[in-house]
Design an enzyme around this catalytic site. Structure first.
Site, PDB file in Angstrom:
ATOM      1  N   ASN A 119       0.799  -1.182  -0.001  1.00  0.00           N
ATOM      2  CA  ASN A 119       0.088   0.029  -0.165  1.00  0.00           C
ATOM      3  C   ASN A 119       0.610   1.279  -0.027  1.00  0.00           C
ATOM      4  O   ASN A 119       0.209   2.414  -0.285  1.00  0.00           O
ATOM      5  CB  ASN A 119      -1.165   0.009   1.084  1.00  0.00           C
ATOM      6  CG  ASN A 119      -0.458  -0.104   2.587  1.00  0.00           C
ATOM      7  OD1 ASN A 119       0.785  -0.608   2.737  1.00  0.00           O
ATOM      8  ND2 ASN A 119      -1.393   0.309   3.460  1.00  0.00           N
ATOM      9  N   GLU A 126       5.121  -3.455  12.270  1.00  0.00           N
ATOM     10  CA  GLU A 126       4.381  -2.508  11.987  1.00  0.00           C
ATOM     11  C   GLU A 126       3.017  -3.203  11.546  1.00  0.00           C
ATOM     12  O   GLU A 126       2.988  -3.527  10.045  1.00  0.00           O
ATOM     13  CB  GLU A 126       5.044  -1.462  11.120  1.00  0.00           C
ATOM     14  CG  GLU A 126       6.062  -0.750  11.730  1.00  0.00           C
ATOM     15  CD  GLU A 126       5.753   0.221  12.765  1.00  0.00           C
ATOM     16  OE1 GLU A 126       4.580   0.441  12.992  1.00  0.00           O
ATOM     17  OE2 GLU A 126       6.584   0.775  13.375  1.00  0.00           O
ATOM     18  N   CYS A 155      -2.877   1.480   6.675  1.00  0.00           N
ATOM     19  CA  CYS A 155      -3.062   0.917   8.307  1.00  0.00           C
ATOM     20  C   CYS A 155      -3.843   2.030   9.178  1.00  0.00           C
ATOM     21  O   CYS A 155      -4.332   1.527  10.044  1.00  0.00           O
ATOM     22  CB  CYS A 155      -1.485   0.478   8.637  1.00  0.00           C
ATOM     23  SG  CYS A 155      -0.589   1.786   8.569  1.00  0.00           S
TER      24      CYS A 155
HETATM   25  P1  NAP Z   1       0.839  -9.270   4.054  1.00  0.00           P
HETATM   26  O1  NAP Z   1      -0.169 -10.030   3.288  1.00  0.00           O
HETATM   27  O2  NAP Z   1       1.217  -9.419   5.504  1.00  0.00           O
HETATM   28  O3  NAP Z   1       2.166  -9.010   3.118  1.00  0.00           O
HETATM   29  C1  NAP Z   1       2.948  -8.204   3.713  1.00  0.00           C
HETATM   30  C2  NAP Z   1       4.224  -8.728   3.133  1.00  0.00           C
HETATM   31  O4  NAP Z   1       4.780  -9.974   3.861  1.00  0.00           O
HETATM   32  C3  NAP Z   1       4.275  -9.153   1.667  1.00  0.00           C
HETATM   33  O5  NAP Z   1       5.566  -8.707   1.186  1.00  0.00           O
HETATM   34  C4  NAP Z   1       4.246 -10.521   1.788  1.00  0.00           C
HETATM   35  O6  NAP Z   1       4.824 -11.326   0.595  1.00  0.00           O
HETATM   36  C5  NAP Z   1       5.066 -10.795   3.015  1.00  0.00           C
HETATM   37  N1  NAP Z   1       4.905 -12.236   3.664  1.00  0.00           N
HETATM   38  C6  NAP Z   1       3.904 -12.965   3.365  1.00  0.00           C
HETATM   39  N2  NAP Z   1       3.959 -14.316   3.908  1.00  0.00           N
HETATM   40  C7  NAP Z   1       5.185 -14.123   4.520  1.00  0.00           C
HETATM   41  C8  NAP Z   1       5.941 -15.151   4.976  1.00  0.00           C
HETATM   42  N3  NAP Z   1       5.589 -16.270   5.530  1.00  0.00           N
HETATM   43  N4  NAP Z   1       7.246 -14.705   5.591  1.00  0.00           N
HETATM   44  C9  NAP Z   1       7.855 -13.392   5.333  1.00  0.00           C
HETATM   45  N5  NAP Z   1       6.919 -12.490   4.584  1.00  0.00           N
HETATM   46  C10 NAP Z   1       5.909 -12.913   4.089  1.00  0.00           C
HETATM   47  O7  NAP Z   1       0.351  -7.683   3.900  1.00  0.00           O
HETATM   48  P2  NAP Z   1      -0.649  -7.038   2.873  1.00  0.00           P
HETATM   49  O8  NAP Z   1      -2.127  -7.452   2.632  1.00  0.00           O
HETATM   50  O9  NAP Z   1       0.277  -6.724   1.745  1.00  0.00           O
HETATM   51  O10 NAP Z   1      -0.684  -5.351   3.253  1.00  0.00           O
HETATM   52  C11 NAP Z   1      -1.871  -4.907   4.074  1.00  0.00           C
HETATM   53  C12 NAP Z   1      -1.408  -5.097   5.718  1.00  0.00           C
HETATM   54  O11 NAP Z   1      -0.465  -4.496   6.241  1.00  0.00           O
HETATM   55  C13 NAP Z   1      -2.626  -4.168   6.462  1.00  0.00           C
HETATM   56  O12 NAP Z   1      -2.963  -5.055   7.490  1.00  0.00           O
HETATM   57  C14 NAP Z   1      -2.229  -3.189   6.835  1.00  0.00           C
HETATM   58  O13 NAP Z   1      -2.630  -2.390   7.965  1.00  0.00           O
HETATM   59  C15 NAP Z   1      -0.729  -3.559   7.057  1.00  0.00           C
HETATM   60  N6  NAP Z   1       0.266  -2.188   6.953  1.00  0.00           N
HETATM   61  C16 NAP Z   1       0.725  -1.905   8.330  1.00  0.00           C
HETATM   62  C17 NAP Z   1       1.298  -0.716   8.460  1.00  0.00           C
HETATM   63  C18 NAP Z   1       1.865  -0.100   9.621  1.00  0.00           C
HETATM   64  O14 NAP Z   1       2.791   0.795   9.564  1.00  0.00           O
HETATM   65  N7  NAP Z   1       1.392  -0.402  10.902  1.00  0.00           N
HETATM   66  C19 NAP Z   1       1.727   0.065   7.282  1.00  0.00           C
HETATM   67  C20 NAP Z   1       0.943  -0.368   6.088  1.00  0.00           C
HETATM   68  C21 NAP Z   1       0.404  -1.598   6.120  1.00  0.00           C
HETATM   69  P3  NAP Z   1       3.851 -11.429  -0.750  1.00  0.00           P
HETATM   70  O15 NAP Z   1       4.618 -10.316  -1.706  1.00  0.00           O
HETATM   71  O16 NAP Z   1       4.178 -12.894  -1.309  1.00  0.00           O
HETATM   72  O17 NAP Z   1       2.425 -11.173  -0.588  1.00  0.00           O
END
Ligand code: NAP
Length: 471
Positions: free
Chosen positions: A149, A244, A278
């Site tokens: 995002n 995060e 987020c």
């Molecule tokens: P996600 O599915 O958790 O993916 C995030 C990253 O983790 C991607 O690069 C993903 O790879 C990777 N990943 C997936 N499985 C993994 C594993 N087993 N080991 C290591 N890495 C792995 O999150 P998303 O859907 O892309 O993003 C949305 C989420 O991020 C929401 O919950 C949002 O709130 C949160 N977010 C938090 C913040 C903050 O600062 N607190 C900021 C932005 C977003 P792939 O490329 O294979 O999917």
């Protein structure tokens, strides 16, 4: 685009296709990296530790300034890439690039402020005649994993402080939006030694997992969902970990609030990047004395938003990242309606697009407020006074940021103290973030803080030197 390992841009036969979420057209391909490529990058980063440590902090700072200036010059290109790969409206994409420029400048400044301290050893038994001081030294190799995002600034929030503290980095961007990170790698590679920055494009389950389990990686800095973050924290063993994670930020409106400001905050907070933020406002907790008026005004303002082509500067709301995400938002809204919520506007899906939606008469137990909905939804929960508002605000497993609108300073401070969240904004919606502020959630929303000063601190370790000064 190619990935960057050990200073070389590398292509592979197997590719990942990157699509524009606004029209599902292919934009580009990137290499489909495997665990082996991740290991190569980690080994390169490990080998680069020495060369980074040998660069003076002054030179590191200068290099980061150069990078920030080049990003600034290429603002239009970066913004277009972000918009194309993530569906973010172009104005918001430009804001993301401007913030990334700022984030790198903050890191350039912070790289000159990494201080140790002297330790009064003679205050302890056996300490007389000894002089102690600490050095803040690099951790080594930082493994950085980011979601789709904010494909540029989230990467910058990890790479820039890591380099400022003389760590090498392996970044794994999201496979849905890897292009801005690869372009960043092209820029940064000109200013840092080979292996200092590596960007590997592969799946989380392979490349991401290798970063998490590989013993040469000293820290994992992860931004993403609670589910992935929880799994990572269990696997990372002795590594330092910063998480995060997701949010479900409440916006409280008391009956003495300035409703113009509250409605504006709700609109800006709920629909930024189609709610895929987020710290987006996810729950509107409104005193019942003003709930009718608030709901009516919010609906009116929501109906004014333009949904459409993210590349048009007139667009306020673009698509969700893919159809699966849009279907999930559709299901969440439909479930809420079945459970008794009232639809005031929106509620329509068209492919990857979902119209900004206001739901009224939502209750705190519904899924739409218990879980993070990554979409443009404003659920209104009616409450009776500050006490109930705070109780509802604290009634989920998340605790990233929160906000309250009131003219009563006592109520504002009560909420600020009692809401379990990493930050509480008073008369400003929770999407507020500057890149120098301590940022990071409580409860399931995460662990540790970002914000350059805090991230740099977290990317160093403390070494004590003891000098026997005689006598
Ligand atoms: P996600 O599915 O958790 O993916 C995030 C990253 O983790 C991607 O690069 C993903 O790879 C990777 N990943 C997936 N499985 C993994 C594993 N087993 N080991 C290591 N890495 C792995 O999150 P998303 O859907 O892309 O993003 C949305 C989420 O991020 C929401 O919950 C949002 O709130 C949160 N977010 C938090 C913040 C903050 O600062 N607190 C900021 C932005 C977003 P792939 O490329 O294979 O999917």
């Amino acid at each position: 685009m190619d990935m960057l390992i050990n200073g070389n841009f590398i292509d592979l036969d197997e590719k990942i296709s990157v699509f524009n979420p606004a029209n599902n057209e292919l934009i580009d391909t990137v290499p489909f990296a495997t665990r082996k490529d991740a290991k190569d990058a980690i080994n390169a980063a490990n080998a680069a530790k020495k060369s980074l440590e040998n660069i003076s902090s002054r030179k590191i700072s200068e290099a980061l300034y150069e990078v920030s200036q080049e990003l600034s010059r290429e603002l239009d290109d970066f913004a277009r890439i972000i918009s194309l790969e993530s569906g973010k409206p172009i104005n918001a994409a430009r804001d993301e690039v401007k913030r990334s420029v700022e984030t790198i400048k903050l890191a350039a400044e912070e790289s000159k402020r990494i201080y140790g301290e002297t330790v009064p050893l003679d205050a302890g038994i056996g300490g007389k005649g000894f002089i102690g001081f600490t050095l803040k030294i690099p951790l080594g190799v930082v493994g950085a994993i980011i979601p789709f995002n904010y494909p540029l600034n989230l990467g910058v929030h990890k790479i820039a402080p890591a380099l400022a503290a003389k760590n090498s980095v392996v970044l794994k961007p999201s496979i849905q939006a890897p292009l801005a990170a690869l372009k960043l790698a092209e820029v940064m590679n000109q200013y840092f030694p080979p292996g200092a920055i590596n960007v590997v494009t592969g799946k989380g389950s392979q490349v991401g997992d290798e970063l998490v389990v590989n013993e040469l990686v000293n820290k994992i800095s992860f931004t993403g969902s609670v589910e992935t973050g929880t799994m990572i924290s269990q696997k990372a063993a002795m590594k330092k970990v910063t998480l995060e994670l997701g949010g479900n930020d409440p916006l409280i409106v008391l009956d003495d609030a300035n409703l113009d400001e509250a409605v504006l905050g709700a609109v800006r907070g709920s629909y930024l990047n189609a709610g895929q933020v987020c710290i987006a406002v996810k729950r509107l907790i409104v005193d019942q004395n003003v709930a009718d008026e608030f709901a009516e005004r919010l609906t009116r303002e929501t109906n004014k938003l333009n949904m459409g082509n993210p590349l048009s500067p007139k667009t306020d709301v673009g698509p969700l990242i893919d159809e699966e995400a849009a279907l999930l938002v559709e299901k969440t809204v439909n479930d809420a309606l079945k459970q008794g919520a009232e639809l005031l506007c929106g509620g329509q899906r068209d492919g990857n697009f979902y119209t900004p939606t206001v739901l009224d008469k939502v209750t705190p137990d519904m899924d739409v407020v218990q879980n993070e909905t990554f979409g443009p939804i404003s659920p209104i929960i009616r409450v009776n006074g500050i006490k109930e508002a705070i109780m509802v605000a604290n009634g989920t497993r998340y605790g990233l940021q929160a906000s309250i609108f009131t003219e009563n300073i006592r109520h504002a401070l009560k909420a600020a103290r009692e809401i379990e969240a990493g930050s509480v904004m008073i008369n400003k919606q929770s999407t507020y973030r500057t890149d120098n502020m301590p940022f990071g959630g409580f409860k399931m929303s995460g662990m540790g803080k970002e914000g350059i000063k805090y991230a740099v601190e977290d990317m160093t370790r403390t070494k004590l030197i003891v000098l026997n000064a005689g006598n």
